[in-house]
Design an enzyme around this catalytic site. Structure first.
Site, PDB file in Angstrom:
ATOM      1  N   GLY A   1      35.486  40.305  43.290  1.00 49.41           N
ATOM      2  CA  GLY A   1      34.700  39.078  43.148  1.00 49.41           C
ATOM      3  C   GLY A   1      35.315  37.896  43.858  1.00 49.41           C
TER       4      GLY A   1
ATOM      5  CB  CYS B   1      51.407  29.769  26.040  1.00 50.96           C
ATOM      6  SG  CYS B   1      49.671  30.177  25.760  1.00 50.96           S
TER       7      CYS B   1
ATOM      8  CB  ILE C   1      34.932  44.572  35.909  1.00 53.68           C
ATOM      9  CG1 ILE C   1      34.106  43.665  34.990  1.00 53.68           C
ATOM     10  CG2 ILE C   1      35.594  45.695  35.132  1.00 53.68           C
ATOM     11  CD1 ILE C   1      32.845  43.187  35.629  1.00 53.68           C
TER      12      ILE C   1
END
Length: 482
Positions: free
Chosen positions: A286, A455, A183
């Site tokens: 997934g 970033c 997950i």
């Protein structure tokens, strides 16, 4: 309030022994869920259904919970009242169904239990005849009617089958083996976890933390939500593995084009080790075919070679929009929208068909004992513990668009990103410390200055700032130029 719960049609075609086992498990699951709503809830299995009763004041929440129990294809609300006579029964049914059967065909079905001086057919004919007379536009049709009116007389009680609700379908949880779902909190992993739960699999959650405490809290929220809504009948575990040391090692030793595939191989190695220790035979991901570079058939095949554990990919042929739509239906869309994609910071020029010999040669430089080390240090939670942990408040980080005196920018991007687009601001000191080195190098910086982390997307810089703040540093902010 009484409910009659119908099982998923696939259960009804099983052998007698399997059907009995599945029905018994469904009965237990419904009881576990409804007892959390009403401690006096009553649940009893029948051959073709499960009956349940809760207090009238718990009706709405009971309906909501029944709609989310795997194995329930539909259920009907039942109104209970004393059975007095045929005439009074007709009056009650007319008040409810008169408008529903106008210009439609209908029939009356009666089930009877106990000792009475009439048969089920007697009551069917009496009520059907009365409705036919009172509603002139309606007509009786015994086969495939447009409206079916269902009654049950049990001793001296009358049960009128009312509103029908659609259930989740699938198999009852625990009719299949257990699995561990990887997950991340995004659209894909949440939907994949839901689909395995819906199919009757007791699903534990395994989280590889690439982004610090903020990332972990977000994923805990998604995992707890999925369990509380669809899997609360069974206890499961949430395992959090700090994978930042593995990411740092990959960035130090692996060629950029291979980083994505190697990261997934390392995750699968670690997941298999966790599964082995929990005596679980499969892991769930997934991944959807072709969605990103590491999810081509060639790369998926290469990733799977690191383990003998079965890898289940429920979404492998689904389109992204279909996944998003399903996330919306099950309630995880809002979580996923705010969850950044951390794996995207790994590789700038990914290889869609990574050569196996190059991957194996690259991994020879990787310190493999690190995988077992991070698994040994994993944090294991009973899923119920997350209820309080997911309510933690994550500190916000101040963001600046301009640099003042005594402030230094730290560019936390990878070496490759920084080289492609150097951050050069006139009269401003800019340090380049890749995010995977920042935690160890930051203590050596002059602490009388203020550091602005940067970033391009603002994802990794924020997470690193949160981490430093959690470590007690107060001189950290974000730099996000306009």
């Amino acid at each position: 309030m009484k409910f009659i719960v119908k099982m998923h049609p696939e259960i009804s075609i099983k052998s007698r022994s399997v059907r009995i086992r599945f029905t018994k498990i469904l009965e237990s699951n419904i009881k576990n869920v409804l007892r959390k709503v009403d401690e006096k809830a009553w649940v009893q299995k029948q051959w073709d259904c499960v009956e349940a009763r809760v207090s009238d004041d718990k009706r709405e929440i009971a309906i909501e919970r029944l709609q989310c129990i795997p194995g329930v294809t539909s259920f009907a609300e039942v109104q209970q009242s004393p059975f007095v006579s045929f005439d009074e029964t007709c009056e009650k049914i007319l008040s409810i169904y008169a408008s529903q059967i106008e210009h439609k065909s209908f029939c009356v079905r009666v089930r009877r239990r106990g000792k009475h001086d009439f048969t089920s057919k007697d009551l069917e004919q009496y009520v059907g005849g009365a409705l036919n007379q009172k509603v002139e536009s309606a007509r009786v049709q015994l086969k495939k009617p447009e409206v079916e009116i269902n009654l049950e007389v049990a001793n001296d009680q009358l049960f009128l089958i009312g509103t029908r609700y659609k259930g989740l379908g699938g198999f009852p949880i625990a009719t299949q083996d257990e699995t561990i779902s990887l997950i991340s909190g995004g659209f894909d992993s949440g939907v994949a976890s839901f689909l395995t739960m819906r199919r009757g699999i007791k699903t534990h959650f395994l989280f590889f933390n690439l982004g610090g405490a903020a990332h972990e809290i977000g994923v805990k929220q998604v995992s707890y939500f999925l369990w509380a809504k669809y899997g609360i009948s069974h206890r499961v575990k949430f395992i959090s593995v700090d994978f930042q040391p593995v990411v740092a090692e990959i960035l130090e030793t692996i060629d950029s084009g291979l980083m994505g595939v190697v990261l997934k191989r390392m995750m699968l190695r670690a997941a298999s080790l966790v599964a082995e220790r929990m005596n679980i035979k499969a892991v769930v991901t997934g991944e959807a075919l072709g969605q990103v570079s590491s999810q081509t058939l060639s790369n998926l095949s290469l990733i799977d070679k690191v383990t003998d554990t079965l890898v289940v990919r429920p979404l492998v042929t689904m389109d992204k929009q279909d996944i998003i739509d399903l996330a919306r239906q099950i309630g995880t869309e809002d979580f996923a929208k705010t969850m950044p994609e951390y794996c995207g910071v790994i590789s700038q020029r990914p290889n869609i068909a990574a050569p196996e010999h190059k991957v194996l040669a690259a991994e020879d430089c990787f310190h493999m004992p690190l995988i077992e080390q991070v698994v040994d240090e994993a944090k294991v939670y009973d899923i119920r513990q997350l209820k309080t942990e997911t309510q933690e408040v994550v500190s916000e980080v101040e963001s600046l668009t301009e640099v003042a005196e005594n402030q230094v920018i730290i560019d936390v991007r990878s070496v490759e990103e920084e080289e492609l687009e150097p951050l050069d601001i006139e009269n401003v000191e800019v340090l380049h410390i890749p995010f995977f080195k920042l935690a160890t190098q930051f203590p050596d910086l002059q602490q009388d200055k203020e550091y602005l982390l940067y970033c391009k997307k603002g994802v990794m810089s924020r997470l690193q700032a949160l981490y430093l703040i959690e470590q007690g540093y107060k001189n950290v902010k974000l730099f996000q130029p306009v």
